[in-house]
Design a protein around this motif. Structure first.
Motif, mmCIF file in Angstrom:
data_model
loop_
_atom_site.group_PDB
_atom_site.id
_atom_site.type_symbol
_atom_site.label_atom_id
_atom_site.label_comp_id
_atom_site.label_asym_id
_atom_site.label_seq_id
_atom_site.Cartn_x
_atom_site.Cartn_y
_atom_site.Cartn_z
ATOM 1 N N SER A 120 10.716 -0.700 5.986
ATOM 2 C CA SER A 120 9.480 -1.645 6.877
ATOM 3 C C SER A 120 8.867 -2.606 7.082
ATOM 4 O O SER A 120 9.466 -3.576 5.992
ATOM 5 N N GLU A 121 8.957 -3.126 8.300
ATOM 6 C CA GLU A 121 7.539 -4.276 8.386
ATOM 7 C C GLU A 121 7.311 -4.656 7.810
ATOM 8 O O GLU A 121 6.915 -5.820 7.072
ATOM 9 N N ASN A 122 5.833 -3.503 8.163
ATOM 10 C CA ASN A 122 4.853 -4.134 7.431
ATOM 11 C C ASN A 122 4.756 -4.434 5.873
ATOM 12 O O ASN A 122 5.549 -4.055 5.055
ATOM 13 N N GLY A 130 3.424 -2.018 2.620
ATOM 14 C CA GLY A 130 3.343 -0.940 4.029
ATOM 15 C C GLY A 130 3.276 -0.127 4.070
ATOM 16 O O GLY A 130 2.858 0.397 3.577
ATOM 17 N N GLU A 142 2.042 -5.238 3.472
ATOM 18 C CA GLU A 142 0.379 -4.850 3.038
ATOM 19 C C GLU A 142 0.382 -4.060 2.443
ATOM 20 O O GLU A 142 0.724 -3.279 1.928
#
Length: 196
Positions: A97-99, A128, A101
């Protein structure tokens, strides 16, 4: 230019050219004229087969939701290495995943342990879209009001998030805001009160 790069690499490292990249670290790579398509479908099929689940049926919820677990003194021990291998394979599968958070979810159950009637705290942390850690344990202290039990669960989850934030900082991944989801309004209000 490509040939020069190949010659330089071969002079420094032992390597051979075996053609176009098709499969690498669980990623199926398909190179087309103007795009590169990557998929983890083959990796998923391999881990499902490895753990003997290729003939299993599909369930929306894999376990009944109202079941209370109890101690089974005569039960068979779980193969920890097999369990860790399963979890590790699933974590590797979702780690694309790129996220980045960091967020957490927490909850507490009323008399969740059928053996001693203690409350249980549970929570999970996501980086993420990827599950990074989780916990489910009996609370050490006895708390009668639901708000206190929920607050204890939130505190445990918050400690986990702060620790993960510090670990990520060591890898130069900064987290500006930590988000913690709690489903108890009284516990949320207690946490907002600086006197508490």
């Amino acid at each position: 230019m490509v040939q020069h790069f190949i010659q330089q690499m071969q002079s420094e490292f032992e390597m051979s050219l075996i053609g176009e990249l098709t499969y690498f670290l669980g990623l199926l790579v398909k190179q087309m004229k103007d795009t590169i398509f990557m998929s983890q479908g083959k990796y998923v099929k391999n881990i499902v087969k490895k753990f003997g689940m290729d003939n299993g049926g599909h369930k929306r919820t894999p376990a009944v939701t109202h079941l209370k677990l109890t101690n089974d003194e005569s039960g068979i021990s779980v193969d920890q290495s097999m369990y860790r291998s399963m979890i590790g394979s699933l974590l590797y599968l979702t780690a694309s995943s790129e996220n980045s958070e960091l967020m957490g979810y927490c909850d507490a159950g009323w008399a969740g342990s059928a053996d001693d009637r203690k409350r249980t705290s549970g929570g999970c942390s996501f980086l993420g879209n990827n599950l990074a850690s989780w916990f489910n344990k009996k609370q050490n202290c006895v708390s009668l009001p639901t708000a206190k039990a929920e607050y204890i669960a939130a505190g445990t989850c918050c400690s986990q998030l702060v620790w993960m934030k510090q670990m990520l900082k060591e890898y130069n991944v900064e987290q500006d805001v930590l988000t913690l989801y709690c489903d108890n309004l009284s516990a949320i209000n207690i946490s907002k009160n600086p006197i508490q």
